[in-house]
Design an enzyme around this catalytic site. Structure first.
Site, short mmCIF file in Angstrom:
data_model
loop_
_atom_site.label_atom_id
_atom_site.label_comp_id
_atom_site.label_asym_id
_atom_site.label_seq_id
_atom_site.Cartn_x
_atom_site.Cartn_y
_atom_site.Cartn_z
N LYS A 91 0.89 -1.25 0.73
CA LYS A 91 -0.23 0.29 0.22
C LYS A 91 0.79 1.28 0.20
O LYS A 91 2.09 1.19 0.89
CB LYS A 91 -0.99 0.29 1.07
N SER A 99 -9.61 2.94 2.61
CA SER A 99 -8.42 4.36 2.14
C SER A 99 -7.38 3.17 1.29
O SER A 99 -6.84 3.32 0.38
CB SER A 99 -7.29 4.19 2.99
N SER A 114 -10.29 1.10 6.35
CA SER A 114 -10.08 1.03 5.18
C SER A 114 -9.17 -0.13 4.76
O SER A 114 -9.40 -0.02 3.29
CB SER A 114 -8.35 1.47 6.11
#
Length: 465
Positions: free
Chosen positions: A75, A150, A174
């Site tokens: 990520k 996210s 997220s």
């Protein structure tokens, strides 16, 4: 043989170790898929040359490490030495770290092959992935819609077959929000479960690392690998110990399941559960009952949650190392959160932290009669790109709560939770539910999720497959 992206991560791992396929073959296959679907906005950076060099090195070695030869991506909140790491922000547009974060280094030690960086919202602060640094992450089922956030890039990459599974992080939903948005499995471990990305390294204890996968079994496999990335130093109350992979295939005993559509935001924000989310919730409850479990109403009446979470979220943003000049480069909601957070005084932050621990105790006590608690994963169907009012930070925050009102409380309470698709809506899009476990109760949580997954039947792949 099935195409490599159609195989489970568990099967890919077995075939790599038996040398039925080479690491370079697997890496090249997934890199080609990534290149073909740039339009989905799953990746912030692709490191094809570095990935192929590493794959060739691994092919010349003996298999070692839990993730040997498997393609993954970091990520874009995780620094990797020599690779642009932008944190989804224009303020870090040219940032190339000299050293890797512990998670990236540990994934290397486990034998994984990084293919690049998956897209995230700016500094991971929002539940949608539409950063100004690049294209938005798009729902593979309907590219006009956003993928949530996210960890939107990770969820899109897994859903579209660009990765077999992916590590991500979850501070308020997220992992689970984008996973539920695009119809894959997202697992948030208990606070303290993992040796890296444990949630124990920040005052609010919200954010933990965890897996995004296409099946519960693959999520369990990656969870085992994440638990093994370093010596296991943390004691979790009533903790199950790894390995968790066997839970992905064995039926659990008869359990008591709590079911609730109550959200801790109900007295703070106008929350409306749409027809698709309600139907999926009711179908999952009925299916669990048909499987022999006792499904009862979880009588949960949380109060005072909104104010404490708003303080925690602002306080977490206040820690970002942004200068005043850099605050002019970031997105409005980021600047608002940072400035609001820095304006908080110590008594207010400490009071919110104390309220959060009281909320944690009250939630665990309310859920104690149940082995697992079932909730909706999202309150709405996927939102169109541009739906969030990014020019009005307070309104955008409220919209995020309305979209996903059942996720952040799990982080505050430190509980494990998993989102998984259980049905299709009238457009053919998957709809997910959330299962919340007891503290440290990943094994039972994974077992009941896998059983529900099997009972729900195989769901189709998105059109891009």
């Amino acid at each position: 043989m099935s195409a490599l992206h159609e195989l489970s991560a568990v099967d890919l791992a077995r075939m790599l170790r038996s040398r039925e396929i080479s690491v370079a073959e697997v890496a090249a296959h997934f890199l080609a898929r990534i290149a073909a679907r740039e339009d989905l906005g799953a990746f912030a950076e692709v490191t094809a040359d570095a990935a192929m060099r590493r794959a060739r090195v691994l092919d010349a070695s003996e298999p070692s490490g839990a993730l040997w030869g498997l393609p993954l991506a970091d990520k874009d909140l995780v620094a990797r030495a020599g690779v642009p790491t932008r944190y989804g922000s224009r303020s870090r547009a040219h940032h190339v770290p000299a050293a890797s974060d512990p998670l990236a280094a540990a994934l290397d030690d486990a034998g994984a092959v990084s293919l690049g960086k998956t897209a995230t919202s700016e500094f991971g602060l929002t539940g949608y992935t539409e950063p100004l640094t690049g294209p938005p992450a798009r729902d593979p089922w309907n590219p006009r819609n956003g993928a949530g956030g996210s960890s939107g890039g990770a969820a899109v990459a897994v859903a579209a077959g660009l990765l077999p599974f992916a590590p991500a992080s979850d501070g308020g939903g997220s992992i689970r929000i984008p996973s539920a948005t695009v119809g894959v499995v997202g697992l948030k471990p208990s606070r303290g479960r993992l040796p890296i990305g444990s949630g124990l390294d920040s005052p609010d204890g919200l954010s933990v690392a965890g897996p995004v996968a296409r099946s519960v079994a693959d999520a369990a496999f990656l969870l085992d690998a994440l638990c093994a990335l370093a010596p296991y130093p943390f004691a979790v109350g009533a903790a199950d110990a790894p390995p968790f992979s066997p839970a992905g295939t064995a039926d659990p005993p008869r359990l008591r399941i709590g079911a609730t559509t109550v959200s801790p935001w109900d007295d703070d924000v106008d929350i409306v559960l749409d027809a698709g989310a309600r139907a999926a919730f009711e179908r999952a409850a009925a299916t669990l009952g048909d499987l022999g479990h006792a499904v009862d109403d979880a009588r949960w009446h949380p109060v005072g949650y909104g104010p404490l979470f708003r303080v925690l979220w602002r306080a977490s943003a206040a820690r970002l190392p942004l200068t005043e000049a850099e605050l002019e480069q970031v997105e409005p909601i980021t600047a608002w959160l940072v400035r609001e957070g820095r304006a908080l005084d110590a008594p207010r932050v400490l009071s919110a932290l104390a309220d959060a621990r009281a909320f944690e105790r009250a939630t665990i006590a309310a859920f104690a009669p149940f082995d697992v608690v079932l909730t909706p994963a999202l309150a709405m169907s996927p939102r169109p790109i541009g739906w969030y009012d990014t020019a009005d930070a307070e309104r955008a925050f409220e919209q995020q709560v309305q979209y996903a009102p059942h996720t952040s409380f799990v982080n505050v309470a430190g509980l494990p939770a998993i989102s998984l698709p259980v049905s299709l809506d009238d457009t053919g899009h998957p709809v997910s539910v959330q299962l919340v476990g007891r503290p440290g109760g990943e094994r039972r949580l994974l077992a009941i999720a896998a059983q529900l997954e099997r009972a729900s039947g195989p769901l189709p792949h998105p059109p891009v497959w």
